[in-house]
Design a protein around this motif. Structure first.
Motif, PDB file in Angstrom:
ATOM      1  N   VAL A  30     -82.683 -50.862  72.394  1.00 23.83           N
ATOM      2  CA  VAL A  30     -82.062 -49.832  73.248  1.00 23.83           C
ATOM      3  C   VAL A  30     -80.856 -49.167  72.572  1.00 23.83           C
ATOM      4  O   VAL A  30     -80.166 -48.368  73.196  1.00 23.83           O
ATOM      5  N   GLY A  31     -80.600 -49.488  71.324  1.00 19.29           N
ATOM      6  CA  GLY A  31     -79.495 -48.819  70.625  1.00 19.29           C
ATOM      7  C   GLY A  31     -79.524 -49.181  69.152  1.00 19.29           C
ATOM      8  O   GLY A  31     -79.889 -50.304  68.796  1.00 19.29           O
ATOM      9  N   THR A  32     -79.199 -48.221  68.313  1.00 18.39           N
ATOM     10  CA  THR A  32     -79.162 -48.493  66.862  1.00 18.39           C
ATOM     11  C   THR A  32     -77.858 -47.950  66.287  1.00 18.39           C
ATOM     12  O   THR A  32     -77.235 -47.046  66.853  1.00 18.39           O
ATOM     13  N   GLY A  33     -77.464 -48.510  65.159  1.00 15.46           N
ATOM     14  CA  GLY A  33     -76.267 -48.019  64.472  1.00 15.46           C
ATOM     15  C   GLY A  33     -76.372 -48.360  62.997  1.00 15.46           C
ATOM     16  O   GLY A  33     -77.159 -49.227  62.612  1.00 15.46           O
ATOM     17  N   SER A  34     -75.593 -47.673  62.182  1.00 10.77           N
ATOM     18  CA  SER A  34     -75.585 -48.009  60.752  1.00 10.77           C
ATOM     19  C   SER A  34     -74.244 -47.646  60.152  1.00 10.77           C
ATOM     20  O   SER A  34     -73.460 -46.904  60.762  1.00 10.77           O
ATOM     21  N   ALA A  35     -73.989 -48.196  58.973  1.00  9.82           N
ATOM     22  CA  ALA A  35     -72.735 -47.887  58.268  1.00  9.82           C
ATOM     23  C   ALA A  35     -72.992 -47.963  56.769  1.00  9.82           C
ATOM     24  O   ALA A  35     -73.538 -48.964  56.280  1.00  9.82           O
ATOM     25  N   MET A 330     -92.137 -51.880  61.946  1.00  9.75           N
ATOM     26  CA  MET A 330     -91.191 -52.109  60.855  1.00  9.75           C
ATOM     27  C   MET A 330     -91.765 -53.202  59.965  1.00  9.75           C
ATOM     28  O   MET A 330     -92.397 -54.138  60.463  1.00  9.75           O
ATOM     29  N   ALA A 331     -91.519 -53.082  58.664  1.00 16.11           N
ATOM     30  CA  ALA A 331     -92.010 -54.118  57.745  1.00 16.11           C
ATOM     31  C   ALA A 331     -91.061 -54.274  56.572  1.00 16.11           C
ATOM     32  O   ALA A 331     -90.539 -53.291  56.044  1.00 16.11           O
ATOM     33  N   GLY A 332     -90.841 -55.529  56.198  1.00 17.31           N
ATOM     34  CA  GLY A 332     -89.963 -55.825  55.065  1.00 17.31           C
ATOM     35  C   GLY A 332     -90.603 -56.864  54.160  1.00 17.31           C
ATOM     36  O   GLY A 332     -91.493 -57.610  54.570  1.00 17.31           O
ATOM     37  N   PHE A 333     -90.135 -56.906  52.897  1.00 17.85           N
ATOM     38  CA  PHE A 333     -90.668 -57.852  51.907  1.00 17.85           C
ATOM     39  C   PHE A 333     -89.608 -58.040  50.845  1.00 17.85           C
ATOM     40  O   PHE A 333     -88.784 -57.152  50.616  1.00 17.85           O
ATOM     41  N   GLY A 334     -89.596 -59.212  50.225  1.00 19.63           N
ATOM     42  CA  GLY A 334     -88.615 -59.385  49.160  1.00 19.63           C
ATOM     43  C   GLY A 334     -88.457 -60.818  48.725  1.00 19.63           C
ATOM     44  O   GLY A 334     -89.414 -61.610  48.779  1.00 19.63           O
ATOM     45  N   ALA A 335     -87.221 -61.150  48.299  1.00 15.23           N
ATOM     46  CA  ALA A 335     -86.975 -62.454  47.686  1.00 15.23           C
ATOM     47  C   ALA A 335     -87.323 -63.581  48.642  1.00 15.23           C
ATOM     48  O   ALA A 335     -87.294 -63.432  49.862  1.00 15.23           O
ATOM     49  N   GLY A 336     -87.672 -64.677  48.023  1.00 14.16           N
ATOM     50  CA  GLY A 336     -88.070 -65.862  48.812  1.00 14.16           C
ATOM     51  C   GLY A 336     -89.269 -66.582  48.207  1.00 14.16           C
ATOM     52  O   GLY A 336     -89.174 -67.724  47.858  1.00 14.16           O
ATOM     53  N   LEU A 337     -90.369 -65.900  48.098  1.00 18.06           N
ATOM     54  CA  LEU A 337     -90.681 -64.532  48.559  1.00 18.06           C
ATOM     55  C   LEU A 337     -90.938 -64.533  50.064  1.00 18.06           C
ATOM     56  O   LEU A 337     -91.468 -65.519  50.590  1.00 18.06           O
ATOM     57  N   THR A 338     -90.608 -63.442  50.719  1.00 15.02           N
ATOM     58  CA  THR A 338     -90.808 -63.346  52.162  1.00 15.02           C
ATOM     59  C   THR A 338     -91.389 -61.986  52.532  1.00 15.02           C
ATOM     60  O   THR A 338     -91.199 -61.007  51.796  1.00 15.02           O
ATOM     61  N   TRP A 339     -92.044 -61.937  53.668  1.00 14.89           N
ATOM     62  CA  TRP A 339     -92.466 -60.659  54.218  1.00 14.89           C
ATOM     63  C   TRP A 339     -92.609 -60.796  55.731  1.00 14.89           C
ATOM     64  O   TRP A 339     -92.781 -61.909  56.253  1.00 14.89           O
ATOM     65  N   ALA A 340     -92.500 -59.692  56.444  1.00  8.50           N
ATOM     66  CA  ALA A 340     -92.617 -59.725  57.906  1.00  8.50           C
ATOM     67  C   ALA A 340     -92.833 -58.319  58.423  1.00  8.50           C
ATOM     68  O   ALA A 340     -92.395 -57.340  57.801  1.00  8.50           O
ATOM     69  N   SER A 341     -93.519 -58.226  59.546  1.00  6.50           N
ATOM     70  CA  SER A 341     -93.725 -56.924  60.185  1.00  6.50           C
ATOM     71  C   SER A 341     -93.581 -57.104  61.687  1.00  6.50           C
ATOM     72  O   SER A 341     -93.805 -58.201  62.211  1.00  6.50           O
ATOM     73  N   CYS A 342     -93.216 -56.042  62.373  1.00  8.94           N
ATOM     74  CA  CYS A 342     -93.206 -56.125  63.829  1.00  8.94           C
ATOM     75  C   CYS A 342     -93.483 -54.764  64.450  1.00  8.94           C
ATOM     76  O   CYS A 342     -93.249 -53.719  63.830  1.00  8.94           O
ATOM     77  N   LEU A 343     -94.033 -54.796  65.638  1.00 10.47           N
ATOM     78  CA  LEU A 343     -94.273 -53.594  66.428  1.00 10.47           C
ATOM     79  C   LEU A 343     -93.376 -53.712  67.647  1.00 10.47           C
ATOM     80  O   LEU A 343     -93.429 -54.723  68.361  1.00 10.47           O
ATOM     81  N   VAL A 344     -92.546 -52.700  67.886  1.00 13.13           N
ATOM     82  CA  VAL A 344     -91.584 -52.804  68.982  1.00 13.13           C
ATOM     83  C   VAL A 344     -91.328 -51.417  69.565  1.00 13.13           C
ATOM     84  O   VAL A 344     -91.450 -50.402  68.857  1.00 13.13           O
ATOM     85  N   GLU A 345     -90.949 -51.390  70.823  1.00  9.77           N
ATOM     86  CA  GLU A 345     -90.574 -50.103  71.424  1.00  9.77           C
ATOM     87  C   GLU A 345     -89.096 -49.825  71.150  1.00  9.77           C
ATOM     88  O   GLU A 345     -88.257 -50.713  71.284  1.00  9.77           O
ATOM     89  N   VAL A 346     -88.813 -48.584  70.748  1.00  8.79           N
ATOM     90  CA  VAL A 346     -87.425 -48.157  70.592  1.00  8.79           C
ATOM     91  C   VAL A 346     -87.174 -47.133  71.690  1.00  8.79           C
ATOM     92  O   VAL A 346     -87.857 -46.104  71.764  1.00  8.79           O
ATOM     93  N   ALA A 347     -86.227 -47.464  72.579  1.00 11.63           N
ATOM     94  CA  ALA A 347     -85.974 -46.593  73.733  1.00 11.63           C
ATOM     95  C   ALA A 347     -84.556 -46.068  73.698  1.00 11.63           C
ATOM     96  O   ALA A 347     -83.699 -46.598  72.993  1.00 11.63           O
ATOM     97  N   SER A 348     -84.293 -45.029  74.461  1.00 14.99           N
ATOM     98  CA  SER A 348     -82.916 -44.568  74.602  1.00 14.99           C
ATOM     99  C   SER A 348     -82.245 -45.489  75.609  1.00 14.99           C
ATOM    100  O   SER A 348     -82.911 -46.190  76.376  1.00 14.99           O
ATOM    101  N   SER A 349     -80.913 -45.433  75.656  1.00 13.69           N
ATOM    102  CA  SER A 349     -80.208 -46.316  76.591  1.00 13.69           C
ATOM    103  C   SER A 349     -80.421 -45.784  77.998  1.00 13.69           C
ATOM    104  O   SER A 349     -80.752 -44.634  78.213  1.00 13.69           O
TER     105      SER A 349
END
Ligand code: UT7
Length: 349
Positions: A30-35, A330-349
């Motif tokens: 219900v909310g995202t941010g970045s820096a 969303m999907a990520g992969f990298g050191a470990g080696l690791t990987w993961a994916s997910c399906l999710v709803e992104v809504a407004s507040s």
């Protein structure tokens, strides 16, 4: 039949391994941010210190510039995590006292302990009964943490989880190694995950394959099996990781779609880890996806590891490229080696 033939026969007959699938009903973002930190470093800047060029870096990776923390300005993994988390909370319309879980995905925390998540409790004024911990699954860390947080939300009194990906990779880079130092950047991204009876399920898949040769970053006093000190900076076999990434990214993306029973054409946006534009291009081609729904931001961020997925998600939301409510993979992969994916709803507040 010889032993070898028997082994081959068995191998051929072995069933395809079925991925573990996680499904948590009633959660949404219900909310995202970045820096991003203040210091911009272009490819031309790096060509001043290692034997490289803007042409090599941009054609091989898609990167044109990245950001580094300016320590003299007080910037760090923690300040980036704090700023991203504050923006995500503000965007969600919720307040710190509604948060019951705070997870930070990172492999470059300032200290082994206290965790960055614990320090965020102080920085954000989260209640003392907030469950705070760091998650280290490298570049897959944010997606791992999202699934962990969603699962925990089923059992906590507070309805919100704060999930942050934050990295200060410039601290662990070898600025004499052109094969790695041109790739990475610093940054943080965050999402507020809400438990709500009317929200759809979050579906996730994941995997890990222990390997400390393809990609390694030092911990406190790291030593090898013979007890010798390991390098104090990140090392990587780029080609091996490229092969791994182009294997697992399309695989875990199609697995999560299949597990959720959703067609790729019904997904509004694919938010892939930004390690190399060529890796995403391979995955998009293998999956037959519309490239416009998979566009990234590596050109101005570089690879920010656990922060890359939430930074991209937040940029998409803030620029209006992602119209909410939206169905996002969303999907990520990298050191470990690791990987993961997910399906999710992104809504407004
Ligand atoms: O976040 C997850 C972790 N990381 C990744 O997913 C990264 C995965 N790997 C990659 O993205 C790519 O393998 C790299 C970008 C790291 C390298 O690209 P590549 O096309 O696989 O290049 P390469 O390693 O095969 O190297 C090709 C050439 C080599 O020279 P020779 O041996 O052909 O003469 C390298 O020495 O490019 C050279 N090279 C460079 N040249 C100019 C390597 N780095 C550089 C550089 N500038 N920065």
């Amino acid at each position: 039949m010889s032993a070898t033939e028997a082994m081959n026969t068995n191998a051929a007959a072995a069933p395809e391994s079925t991925p573990q699938v996680g499904r948590v009903p009633g959660v949404r973002i219900v909310g995202t941010g970045s820096a991003l930190p203040s210091r911009t470093v272009t490819n031309d800047d790096l060509a001043q210190i290692v034997d490289t060029s803007d042409e090599w870096i941009s054609t091989r990776t898609g990167i044109r510039s990245r950001r580094y923390c300016d320590r003299e300005q007080g910037e760090s993994e923690l300040t980036l995590a704090r700023d991203a988390a504050r923006r995500a909370l503000e965007a969600s319309g919720h307040t710190a006292d509604e948060v019951g879980i705070c997870l930070v995905a990172s492999f470059t925390p300032a200290a082994a302990t206290p965790s960055t998540a614990c320090l965020l409790q102080r920085e954000l004024g989260l209640a003392e009964d907030t469950l705070c911990l760091d998650v280290n699954a490298a570049c897959a860390g944010f997606v791992y943490a999202l699934y962990v947080a969603a699962s925990l939300l089923e059992h906590t009194p507070q309805p919100l989880a704060l999930v942050v990906g934050a990295e200060e990779l410039s601290r662990v880079m070898d600025f004499s190694d052109r094969s790695t130092c041109v790739l990475f950047g610093d940054g943080a991204g965050a999402a507020v995950l809400e438990r709500a009876a009317d929200a759809p399920a979050l579906t996730a898949t994941w995997g890990s394959r222990g390997n400390d040769e393809a990609l390694f970053a030092p911990g406190v006093g790291s030593v090898d099996e013979a007890g010798e000190p390991r390098p104090s900076y990140l090392t990587m076999d780029g080609r091996a990781v490229f092969r791994f990434a182009t294997e697992v990214l399309p695989k875990c993306t199609s697995e999560v779609l299949q597990a959720a029973g959703v067609d790729a054409s019904d997904v509004d946006r694919f938010v892939f880890h930004q390690a190399n534009k060529r890796i995403v291009d391979v995955a998009v081609r293998k999956l037959g996806l519309d490239p416009a729904r998979c566009a990234g931001n590596i050109d101005h961020t570089g690879n920010t590891s656990a922060a890359s997925v939430p930074i991209l998600l937040d940029e998409l939301v803030r620029t209006g490229a992602l119209v909410t409510p939206a169905r996002v993979v969303m999907a990520g992969f990298g050191a470990g080696l690791t990987w993961a994916s997910c399906l999710v709803e992104v809504a407004s507040s």
